[in-house]
Design a protein around this motif. Structure first.
Motif, PDB file in Angstrom:
ATOM      1  N   UNK A 147       0.808  -1.215   0.000  1.00  0.00           N
ATOM      2  CA  UNK A 147       0.000   0.000   0.000  1.00  0.00           C
ATOM      3  C   UNK A 147       0.844   1.269   0.000  1.00  0.00           C
ATOM      4  N   UNK A 148       2.147   1.132   0.208  1.00  0.00           N
ATOM      5  CA  UNK A 148       3.021   2.302   0.266  1.00  0.00           C
ATOM      6  C   UNK A 148       3.422   2.776  -1.123  1.00  0.00           C
ATOM      7  N   UNK A 149       3.447   4.083  -1.284  1.00  0.00           N
ATOM      8  CA  UNK A 149       4.030   4.664  -2.488  1.00  0.00           C
ATOM      9  C   UNK A 149       5.547   4.485  -2.432  1.00  0.00           C
ATOM     10  N   UNK A 150       6.189   4.640  -3.581  1.00  0.00           N
ATOM     11  CA  UNK A 150       7.643   4.510  -3.634  1.00  0.00           C
ATOM     12  C   UNK A 150       8.289   5.499  -2.663  1.00  0.00           C
ATOM     13  N   UNK A 151       9.221   5.009  -1.868  1.00  0.00           N
ATOM     14  CA  UNK A 151       9.873   5.848  -0.873  1.00  0.00           C
ATOM     15  C   UNK A 151       9.091   5.977   0.409  1.00  0.00           C
ATOM     16  N   UNK A 152       7.923   5.323   0.499  1.00  0.00           N
ATOM     17  CA  UNK A 152       7.084   5.427   1.687  1.00  0.00           C
ATOM     18  C   UNK A 152       7.654   4.679   2.883  1.00  0.00           C
ATOM     19  N   UNK A 153       7.142   5.025   4.057  1.00  0.00           N
ATOM     20  CA  UNK A 153       7.644   4.487   5.320  1.00  0.00           C
ATOM     21  C   UNK A 153       6.612   3.614   6.008  1.00  0.00           C
ATOM     22  N   UNK A 154       7.073   2.504   6.569  1.00  0.00           N
ATOM     23  CA  UNK A 154       6.279   1.658   7.450  1.00  0.00           C
ATOM     24  C   UNK A 154       6.894   1.768   8.840  1.00  0.00           C
ATOM     25  N   UNK A 155       6.165   2.393   9.775  1.00  0.00           N
ATOM     26  CA  UNK A 155       6.674   2.618  11.122  1.00  0.00           C
ATOM     27  C   UNK A 155       5.983   1.701  12.118  1.00  0.00           C
ATOM     28  N   UNK A 156       6.769   0.915  12.837  1.00  0.00           N
ATOM     29  CA  UNK A 156       6.230  -0.081  13.760  1.00  0.00           C
ATOM     30  C   UNK A 156       6.760   0.161  15.166  1.00  0.00           C
ATOM     31  N   UNK A 195      12.129  -5.829   0.070  1.00  0.00           N
ATOM     32  CA  UNK A 195      12.967  -4.852  -0.647  1.00  0.00           C
ATOM     33  C   UNK A 195      12.845  -3.471  -0.016  1.00  0.00           C
ATOM     34  N   UNK A 196      13.007  -3.433   1.303  1.00  0.00           N
ATOM     35  CA  UNK A 196      12.937  -2.193   2.055  1.00  0.00           C
ATOM     36  C   UNK A 196      14.213  -2.030   2.863  1.00  0.00           C
ATOM     37  N   UNK A 197      14.556  -0.795   3.179  1.00  0.00           N
ATOM     38  CA  UNK A 197      15.634  -0.544   4.131  1.00  0.00           C
ATOM     39  C   UNK A 197      15.030  -0.540   5.528  1.00  0.00           C
ATOM     40  N   UNK A 198      15.862  -0.719   6.547  1.00  0.00           N
ATOM     41  CA  UNK A 198      15.342  -0.800   7.912  1.00  0.00           C
ATOM     42  C   UNK A 198      16.219   0.019   8.847  1.00  0.00           C
ATOM     43  N   UNK A 206      10.759   0.437  14.934  1.00  0.00           N
ATOM     44  CA  UNK A 206      11.352  -0.032  13.685  1.00  0.00           C
ATOM     45  C   UNK A 206      10.760   0.790  12.544  1.00  0.00           C
ATOM     46  N   UNK A 207      11.585   1.245  11.632  1.00  0.00           N
ATOM     47  CA  UNK A 207      11.092   1.995  10.472  1.00  0.00           C
ATOM     48  C   UNK A 207      11.678   1.373   9.227  1.00  0.00           C
ATOM     49  N   UNK A 208      10.784   0.999   8.303  1.00  0.00           N
ATOM     50  CA  UNK A 208      11.190   0.401   7.038  1.00  0.00           C
ATOM     51  C   UNK A 208      10.775   1.336   5.910  1.00  0.00           C
ATOM     52  N   UNK A 209      11.673   1.542   4.934  1.00  0.00           N
ATOM     53  CA  UNK A 209      11.369   2.426   3.807  1.00  0.00           C
ATOM     54  C   UNK A 209      11.350   1.630   2.520  1.00  0.00           C
ATOM     55  N   UNK A 210      10.307   1.856   1.720  1.00  0.00           N
ATOM     56  CA  UNK A 210      10.145   1.182   0.436  1.00  0.00           C
ATOM     57  C   UNK A 210      11.139   1.757  -0.560  1.00  0.00           C
ATOM     58  N   UNK A 211      11.922   0.902  -1.164  1.00  0.00           N
ATOM     59  CA  UNK A 211      12.973   1.352  -2.075  1.00  0.00           C
ATOM     60  C   UNK A 211      12.429   1.563  -3.481  1.00  0.00           C
TER      61      UNK A 211
END
Length: 211
Positions: A147-156, A195-198, A206-211
């Motif tokens: 659901x994230x756009x490119x470069x978007x963040x998933x914050x947990x 395929x995310x950075x962490x 934890x924060x993951x970014x969509x590459x």
């Protein structure tokens, strides 16, 4: 023997047992989890959540959430659109972001079960004290990442497994709705899978970014 609910791997070992439950650990992604047959029913699970008294007017709860809010906000562009997944009975993080100028949607399977919000795209998604409750974390987190756009963040936000010895004394496992316990290695595995950075800006963030 079940397979791992995060990576699907069948290579598991017994990690811990207490008076109520068993805990298995995946040898691939290092997730520790409760076997499916030992989870609560949805009715009993919701009864526990109904007792939660989180509220946006509680300054202590806002301070707790600021551990994710502050580092995530610093990485967002003005007007970024977000989703608070698993918002619970008293959504608060979404209020904090809206106050800061970020439009928010909320979703919760018990309290805000609006499937339409899971059909949209977002610049960031938050899930605070949520992943430890998920029966199928691999499926759910993959869905959120999509659901994230490119470069978007998933914050947990979730507390992480440190060691087998500490796990045996850990208050976090006493909550009967907590069924999945992530380590830093689990999130590193997840980041590679998606395929995310962490990043780990705090002990339970934890924060993951969509590459």
């Amino acid at each position: 023997m079940p397979s791992c609910p995060l990576c699907g791997c069948p290579y598991l070992r017994h990690f811990h047992r207490d008076a109520r439950r068993d805990y298995l650990r995946c040898e691939t992604c290092r997730l520790v989890f409760v076997p499916p047959e030992q989870r609560l029913s949805p009715e009993r699970e919701k009864a526990v959540y109904d007792q939660h008294e989180n509220h946006p007017d509680d300054p202590g709860y806002r301070r707790f959430l600021s551990r994710l809010f502050d580092p995530l906000r610093s990485r967002l562009v003005p007007g970024a659109e977000g989703l608070d997944f698993g918002a619970g009975p008293g959504p608060t993080l979404s209020v904090m972001f809206e106050e800061a100028g970020y439009p928010m949607a909320i979703y919760d399977p018990f309290y805000a079960p609006d499937p339409a919000v899971l059909e949209r795209r977002y610049d960031f998604i938050t899930a605070t004290e949520v992943v430890e409750h998920l029966f199928s974390p691999g499926h759910e987190l993959e869905r959120l990442a999509a659901l994230l756009r490119q470069g978007g963040w998933l914050g947990l936000m979730t507390k992480r497994v440190a060691s087998e010895e500490a796990f045996a004394r850990w208050h976090y496992i006493l909550d009967p709705t907590h069924v999945c316990f992530f380590s830093e290695a689990s999130f590193e595995w997840l980041a590679q899978r998606l395929s995310m950075s962490v990043e780990f800006p705090a002990a339970d963030v934890v924060m993951l970014q969509k590459q």
